[in-house]
Design a protein around this motif. Structure first.
Motif, PDB file in Angstrom:
ATOM      1  N   GLU A 141       0.821  -1.202   0.000  1.00  0.00           N
ATOM      2  CA  GLU A 141       0.000   0.000   0.000  1.00  0.00           C
ATOM      3  C   GLU A 141       0.859   1.258   0.000  1.00  0.00           C
ATOM      4  O   GLU A 141       0.576   2.226  -0.724  1.00  0.00           O
ATOM      5  CB  GLU A 141      -0.926  -0.010   1.223  1.00  0.00           C
ATOM      6  CG  GLU A 141      -1.972   1.096   1.201  1.00  0.00           C
ATOM      7  CD  GLU A 141      -2.928   0.999   2.371  1.00  0.00           C
ATOM      8  OE1 GLU A 141      -4.012   1.566   2.279  1.00  0.00           O
ATOM      9  OE2 GLU A 141      -2.581   0.344   3.371  1.00  0.00           O
ATOM     10  N   LYS A 188      -4.091  -6.377   7.599  1.00  0.00           N
ATOM     11  CA  LYS A 188      -3.710  -4.989   7.830  1.00  0.00           C
ATOM     12  C   LYS A 188      -4.928  -4.070   7.836  1.00  0.00           C
ATOM     13  O   LYS A 188      -4.904  -3.009   8.467  1.00  0.00           O
ATOM     14  CB  LYS A 188      -2.715  -4.529   6.758  1.00  0.00           C
ATOM     15  CG  LYS A 188      -1.391  -5.270   6.823  1.00  0.00           C
ATOM     16  CD  LYS A 188      -0.433  -4.788   5.750  1.00  0.00           C
ATOM     17  CE  LYS A 188       0.885  -5.557   5.834  1.00  0.00           C
ATOM     18  NZ  LYS A 188       1.837  -5.123   4.777  1.00  0.00           N
ATOM     19  N   LYS A 189      -5.979  -4.478   7.116  1.00  0.00           N
ATOM     20  CA  LYS A 189      -7.221  -3.709   7.113  1.00  0.00           C
ATOM     21  C   LYS A 189      -8.382  -4.657   7.325  1.00  0.00           C
ATOM     22  O   LYS A 189      -8.513  -5.659   6.618  1.00  0.00           O
ATOM     23  CB  LYS A 189      -7.398  -2.942   5.797  1.00  0.00           C
ATOM     24  CG  LYS A 189      -8.645  -2.057   5.777  1.00  0.00           C
ATOM     25  CD  LYS A 189      -8.683  -1.165   4.555  1.00  0.00           C
ATOM     26  CE  LYS A 189      -9.876  -0.218   4.594  1.00  0.00           C
ATOM     27  NZ  LYS A 189      -9.889   0.722   3.454  1.00  0.00           N
ATOM     28  N   TYR A 191      -6.051  -7.365   3.221  1.00  0.00           N
ATOM     29  CA  TYR A 191      -7.072  -6.321   3.165  1.00  0.00           C
ATOM     30  C   TYR A 191      -8.449  -6.966   3.011  1.00  0.00           C
ATOM     31  O   TYR A 191      -8.749  -7.567   1.983  1.00  0.00           O
ATOM     32  CB  TYR A 191      -6.790  -5.363   2.005  1.00  0.00           C
ATOM     33  CG  TYR A 191      -5.438  -4.701   2.103  1.00  0.00           C
ATOM     34  CD1 TYR A 191      -5.250  -3.562   2.896  1.00  0.00           C
ATOM     35  CD2 TYR A 191      -4.334  -5.239   1.445  1.00  0.00           C
ATOM     36  CE1 TYR A 191      -3.993  -2.978   3.007  1.00  0.00           C
ATOM     37  CE2 TYR A 191      -3.079  -4.665   1.554  1.00  0.00           C
ATOM     38  CZ  TYR A 191      -2.920  -3.529   2.339  1.00  0.00           C
ATOM     39  OH  TYR A 191      -1.685  -2.957   2.467  1.00  0.00           O
ATOM     40  N   ARG A 243      -3.623  -2.064  10.607  1.00  0.00           N
ATOM     41  CA  ARG A 243      -3.478  -0.609  10.501  1.00  0.00           C
ATOM     42  C   ARG A 243      -4.833   0.096  10.454  1.00  0.00           C
ATOM     43  O   ARG A 243      -4.926   1.281  10.747  1.00  0.00           O
ATOM     44  CB  ARG A 243      -2.663  -0.253   9.251  1.00  0.00           C
ATOM     45  CG  ARG A 243      -1.208  -0.643   9.345  1.00  0.00           C
ATOM     46  CD  ARG A 243      -0.449  -0.362   8.059  1.00  0.00           C
ATOM     47  NE  ARG A 243      -0.626   1.011   7.595  1.00  0.00           N
ATOM     48  CZ  ARG A 243       0.072   2.044   8.049  1.00  0.00           C
ATOM     49  NH1 ARG A 243       0.993   1.866   8.985  1.00  0.00           N
ATOM     50  NH2 ARG A 243      -0.148   3.261   7.574  1.00  0.00           N
ATOM     51  N   ASN A 244      -5.858  -0.650  10.040  1.00  0.00           N
ATOM     52  CA  ASN A 244      -7.198  -0.067   9.938  1.00  0.00           C
ATOM     53  C   ASN A 244      -8.202  -1.084  10.480  1.00  0.00           C
ATOM     54  O   ASN A 244      -8.309  -2.191   9.953  1.00  0.00           O
ATOM     55  CB  ASN A 244      -7.499   0.271   8.474  1.00  0.00           C
ATOM     56  CG  ASN A 244      -8.739   1.126   8.323  1.00  0.00           C
ATOM     57  OD1 ASN A 244      -9.701   0.986   9.078  1.00  0.00           O
ATOM     58  ND2 ASN A 244      -8.735   2.005   7.327  1.00  0.00           N
ATOM     59  N   CYS A 284     -12.519  -4.171   8.027  1.00  0.00           N
ATOM     60  CA  CYS A 284     -13.683  -3.290   8.189  1.00  0.00           C
ATOM     61  C   CYS A 284     -14.900  -3.907   7.481  1.00  0.00           C
ATOM     62  O   CYS A 284     -14.787  -4.263   6.313  1.00  0.00           O
ATOM     63  CB  CYS A 284     -13.429  -1.928   7.564  1.00  0.00           C
ATOM     64  SG  CYS A 284     -12.078  -0.993   8.293  1.00  0.00           S
TER      65      CYS A 284
END
Length: 437
Positions: A4, A217-218, A183, A243-244, A220
């Motif tokens: 990213e 890492k992400k 992700y 990270r998210n 959501c």
């Protein structure tokens, strides 16, 4: 650097060389929408000449590294023989997608690494999708898919799974075998419930599944289970590279379990937490987020800000919905040195909101939305010196223009929503004085 970070660096270089044009960026400076303008036709022509990309609009039936299928030409895949050079297929502007497409993909394009079905009329994925073992990127964003097949677990090399805007509400247990997944985005924004806590709807997932995806890492958004919340929190702790993180439907009694998990995430950059309902208290006092946190969104009752927020020296954006904070909490936020954007949405029960001198020194965007008890906004001189955008309303009891609004030298956008007529008359007088009209 991560993939990213490398992508962002390359995009920035292209922007600086005017090869890519930024259409709009947010108040924090992030480019949110870009386009290739004058040289777009030249680029496509050159890529086709080098056989790197091929559109379904072309007459040739050869193969290329990237295939772009549009204008309902998905049936063209049936005329193509598999080729090891084809690594990516992008579908766009499709009105219908026939079943044989998936069969062709699994039989003729076994080395595919990327498939983009964004906005495609995909209602389900067949089991054959699991045969694409080399797949690294799969986007079903804004598709009509409702569930994932169990064979999804065979995609051991998948790095990105994008289900944003789809109708998937529960993730199969087999996803735990996708140990390289980095992700994972799976939520839908419900526009019919836009002003409720249910506007962002996450997905359900088994705690053991989360514990197996240590490369994430992400992530959501996930519904935090009310039952076995402690076990779910322990499994979530294993995602130390996150990270998210986005969490929905959090209950008060699960707050400590979530806080314990977040303590194990030293690289956390963005954090979104929504309670199960608007009046549910977010128990987050025991949290110890990393100082590198840049973006924070909390949806639910706070009553007062957790003490750790005052320590977030790198925080750039904060959004508080239904928080019911006091004016003292605003003083804490006003001291954050790098804060650029602040959203306060149905989150303040006071009659008067006072922004003191010397506070919010770098803030560019301030939104005071749906503060129904608010009657007066007082802005001291020297406060908000960098403010570019101010939004207020609906606030039906507010009848006076914010004091000190005429001192904003950097103000570019001023928005007021559903305010009394008396307020409208006074604000017109103020803006006329500011503009010299």
């Amino acid at each position: 650097m991560t993939l990213e970070e490398t992508a962002k660096t390359n995009l920035t270089r292209l922007i600086n060389r005017s090869l890519v044009q930024v259409e709009w960026s947010d108040s924090t400076g992030r480019a949110r929408s870009c386009r290739v303008h004058l040289i777009h036709v030249v680029l496509i022509s050159k890529l086709e000449e080098l056989n790197l990309i091929q559109s379904s609009q072309t007459s040739s039936i050869g193969t290329a590294r990237y295939l772009w299928i549009d204008n309902n030409r998905a049936h063209d895949l049936s005329r193509r023989n598999g080729d090891f050079r084809t690594h990516s297929i992008i579908f766009s502007n499709l009105q219908e997608l026939h079943d044989p497409v998936f069969e062709r993909l699994s039989l003729n394009f076994k080395l595919l690494r990327e498939i983009d079905f964004e906005n495609a009329p995909v209602e389900y994925l067949p089991e054959e999708i699991g045969n694409l073992w080399y797949l690294r990127y799969l986007s079903l964003r804004h598709s009509k898919i409702k569930m994932l097949p169990k064979s999804i677990g065979k995609l051991h090399n998948l790095l990105t799974l994008d289900l944003k805007g789809s109708f998937v509400v529960e993730i199969p247990y087999e996803i735990r075998y996708m140990c390289k997944l980095q992700y994972f985005v799976a939520y839908i924004v419900d526009l019919f419930n836009h002003y409720t806590i249910d506007s962002d709807q996450g997905v359900k997932i088994n705690g053991r599944v989360i514990g197996s995806l240590e490369s994430l890492k992400k992530l959501c958004y996930l519904d935090f289970p009310s039952q076995n919340g402690e076990h779910f929190g322990r499994e979530l702790r294993r995602s130390k590279r996150l990270r998210n993180l986005g969490i929905t439907k959090l209950k008060s009694n699960c707050g400590e379990a979530l806080c314990g998990a977040i303590k194990q995430m030293p690289n956390l950059y963005a954090l979104n937490i929504s309670a199960v309902k608007e009046n549910e208290v977010l128990e987050l006092e025991s949290m110890s987020p990393p100082p590198s946190l840049h973006r924070l969104r909390l949806h639910g009752q706070l009553m007062m800000l957790p003490g750790w927020i005052a320590e977030l020296e790198n925080l750039v954006k904060i959004s508080l919905h239904w928080s019911s904070i006091s004016n003292d909490s605003l003083k804490i936020l006003g001291d954050l040195p790098k804060l650029l954007e602040f959203w306060l949405y149905e989150g303040y029960n006071g009659v008067e909101l006072h922004l003191e001198q010397g506070k919010f020194k770098n803030l560019k965007h301030l939104a005071l939305r749906r503060l129904y008890k608010l009657e007066k906004v007082v802005i001291d001189g020297g406060s908000l010196p960098c403010l570019e955008t101010l939004e207020i309303g609906p606030s039906p009891l507010m009848k006076e223009a914010p004091t000190g609004i005429g001192s904003f030298e950097c103000l570019k956008n001023l928005g007021f929503y559903n305010l009394p007529k008396k307020f409208a008359k006074k604000i017109l007088q103020v803006t006329a004085w500011i503009t010299g009209n």
